[in-house]
Design an enzyme around this catalytic site. Structure first.
Site, PDB file in Angstrom:
ATOM      1  N   PRO A  87      -3.251 -33.117  14.972  1.00  0.00           N
ATOM      2  CG  PRO A  87      -5.641 -32.728  14.059  1.00  0.00           C
ATOM      3  CD  PRO A  87      -4.545 -32.358  15.334  1.00  0.00           C
ATOM      4  CD1 TRP A  90      -1.576 -25.553  11.784  1.00  0.00           C
ATOM      5  CD2 TRP A  90       0.557 -24.845  12.597  1.00  0.00           C
ATOM      6  NE1 TRP A  90      -1.611 -24.499  12.366  1.00  0.00           N
ATOM      7  CE2 TRP A  90      -0.627 -24.023  12.969  1.00  0.00           C
ATOM      8  CE3 TRP A  90       2.038 -24.739  12.890  1.00  0.00           C
ATOM      9  CZ2 TRP A  90      -0.124 -23.003  13.746  1.00  0.00           C
ATOM     10  CZ3 TRP A  90       2.324 -23.852  13.550  1.00  0.00           C
ATOM     11  CH2 TRP A  90       1.165 -22.759  14.170  1.00  0.00           C
ATOM     12  CG  ASP A 116       1.413 -34.286  18.798  1.00  0.00           C
ATOM     13  OD1 ASP A 116       1.134 -33.122  18.602  1.00  0.00           O
ATOM     14  OD2 ASP A 116       0.953 -34.806  19.780  1.00  0.00           O
ATOM     15  CG  ASP A 133       7.601 -34.646  26.558  1.00  0.00           C
ATOM     16  OD1 ASP A 133       7.863 -33.451  25.968  1.00  0.00           O
ATOM     17  OD2 ASP A 133       7.484 -34.836  27.636  1.00  0.00           O
ATOM     18  CG  ASP A 158      -0.851 -24.885  16.868  1.00  0.00           C
ATOM     19  OD1 ASP A 158      -1.096 -23.913  17.354  1.00  0.00           O
ATOM     20  OD2 ASP A 158      -1.770 -25.442  16.220  1.00  0.00           O
ATOM     21  CE  LYS A 198      -1.318 -23.335  20.807  1.00  0.00           C
ATOM     22  NZ  LYS A 198      -2.640 -23.946  20.233  1.00  0.00           N
TER      23      LYS A 198
HETATM   24  C1  LIG Z   1      -3.460 -27.758  19.136  1.00  0.00           C
HETATM   25  S1  LIG Z   1      -2.805 -28.964  18.816  1.00  0.00           S
HETATM   26  C2  LIG Z   1      -1.793 -28.965  17.383  1.00  0.00           C
HETATM   27  C3  LIG Z   1      -2.690 -28.925  16.235  1.00  0.00           C
HETATM   28  C4  LIG Z   1      -1.738 -28.911  14.920  1.00  0.00           C
HETATM   29  N1  LIG Z   1      -1.019 -27.581  14.746  1.00  0.00           N
HETATM   30  C5  LIG Z   1      -2.560 -29.016  13.568  1.00  0.00           C
HETATM   31  O1  LIG Z   1      -2.660 -28.319  12.974  1.00  0.00           O
HETATM   32  O2  LIG Z   1      -3.134 -30.160  13.399  1.00  0.00           O
HETATM   33  C6  LIG Z   1      -1.331 -29.282  20.003  1.00  0.00           C
HETATM   34  C7  LIG Z   1      -0.619 -30.526  20.259  1.00  0.00           C
HETATM   35  O3  LIG Z   1       0.633 -30.374  20.809  1.00  0.00           O
HETATM   36  C8  LIG Z   1       0.804 -31.751  21.325  1.00  0.00           C
HETATM   37  N2  LIG Z   1       1.705 -31.314  22.623  1.00  0.00           N
HETATM   38  C9  LIG Z   1       1.501 -30.969  23.890  1.00  0.00           C
HETATM   39  N3  LIG Z   1       2.610 -31.056  24.776  1.00  0.00           N
HETATM   40  C10 LIG Z   1       3.619 -31.828  23.620  1.00  0.00           C
HETATM   41  C11 LIG Z   1       4.810 -32.201  23.988  1.00  0.00           C
HETATM   42  N4  LIG Z   1       5.560 -31.965  25.127  1.00  0.00           N
HETATM   43  N5  LIG Z   1       5.709 -32.765  22.971  1.00  0.00           N
HETATM   44  C12 LIG Z   1       4.917 -33.049  21.718  1.00  0.00           C
HETATM   45  N6  LIG Z   1       3.759 -32.577  21.568  1.00  0.00           N
HETATM   46  C13 LIG Z   1       3.047 -31.878  22.487  1.00  0.00           C
HETATM   47  C14 LIG Z   1      -0.532 -32.248  21.696  1.00  0.00           C
HETATM   48  O4  LIG Z   1      -0.256 -33.448  21.946  1.00  0.00           O
HETATM   49  C15 LIG Z   1      -1.560 -31.929  20.581  1.00  0.00           C
HETATM   50  O5  LIG Z   1      -1.655 -32.610  19.756  1.00  0.00           O
END
Ligand SMILES: C[S@@+](CC[C@H](N)C(=O)[O-])C[C@H]1O[C@@H](n2cnc3c(N)ncnc32)[C@H](O)[C@@H]1O
Length: 248
Positions: A87, A90, A116, A133, A158, A198
């Site tokens: 959200p 970071w 994202d 993506d 992340d 990560k």
């Molecule tokens: C753990 S959250 C990140 C939290 C973020 N670092 C923060 O501090 O707010 C992981 C994010 O990775 C995104 N995500 C997963 N696969 C993705 C992709 N292929 N492309 C872009 N974002 C992706 C998810 O939608 C999710 O919002």
């Protein structure tokens, strides 16, 4: 259990995004035992409380703060790509660390680009590429177009795919997402730039570590205190990209 927790996280997340805060909603009731365990853990978690107090969108902000405090990956003036930014916690940390709002006139002004699959509530000082993506080449081209001089000083990830609950499969999916980011780093990262991603630890962790070692001067595994001990999550930190390219 993983699916139930993901469902609850999503419900919490949309409620919190409406409030511009990613915190545990107090009014929500758990429907299942797994949801109840998750809610109880959230209520007891000191990082969730601290995120609320310090107005961070979620507790993960403290992971980046801690990693940066120890390893000094961010400087004022840096151009940073925040992969998997929703959200937006970071990005909140980044806007401050790179001086993206120019609040400190004594140092350079940086640039924060968050990407994202999901929508991200706007944040002053950050540019967001939503519903994109990061494994798609079209997204990579958009990143290059948006970055000043088409280059980044730091790439952070992340990202996490929706967990299937099958540990090794989830590990492999996340590793392959990070491998596609390595291709991005070859094009987008300036020589000497830093990379942090990560992964969920597993059989292919060494593969990605080896690939980082080929490209960067310094590679370390880091596990910040804010990352739950029971989680397989680790961060791979790679400093000083080796590629030889004229710097902008
Ligand atoms: C753990 S959250 C990140 C939290 C973020 N670092 C923060 O501090 O707010 C992981 C994010 O990775 C995104 N995500 C997963 N696969 C993705 C992709 N292929 N492309 C872009 N974002 C992706 C998810 O939608 C999710 O919002």
């Amino acid at each position: 259990m993983a699916a139930a927790v993901t469902r609850l996280w999503r419900r919490s997340s949309s409620l919190a995004q409406r409030r511009s805060l990613h915190i545990t909603p107090r009014v929500q009731k758990a429907k299942t035992g797994a949801e109840q365990i998750w809610l109880t853990r959230q209520h007891k978690d000191p990082y969730v409380k601290a995120a609320h107090v310090q107005n961070y969108r979620c507790r993960s902000a403290f992971k980046l703060i801690e990693i940066n405090k120890e390893h000094k990956i961010l400087q004022p003036g840096n151009r940073v790509v925040d992969c998997g930014a929703a959200p937006g916690a970071w990005s909140q940390v980044l806007v401050d660390k790179v001086n993206a709002l120019g609040q400190d006139p004594a140092v350079s002004v940086g640039f924060v680009l968050g990407v994202d699959l999901l929508h991200i509530t706007p944040l002053e000082g950050a540019t967001f590429l939503c519903k994109c993506d990061l494994t798609e080449p079209t997204t990579h081209r958009k990143i290059i177009d948006l970055l000043p001089s088409g280059q980044a000083d730091v790439i952070l990830s992340d990202m996490a795919p929706n967990a299937s609950g099958i540990k090794e499969l989830d590990h492999q999916r996340l590793v392959s997402m990070c491998l596609s980011l390595l291709d991005v780093s070859d094009t987008v990262l300036r020589p000497g730039g830093n990379f942090l991603c990560k992964i969920w630890d597993g059989g292919k962790s060494n593969l990605i570590r080896d690939k980082l070692q080929q490209r960067f001067q310094y590679v370390r595994i880091v596990k910040p205190k804010a990352s739950r001990t029971e989680s397989a999550e680790i961060y791979l930190l790679a400093k000083s990209h080796k590629k030889e390219k004229a710097s902008n």
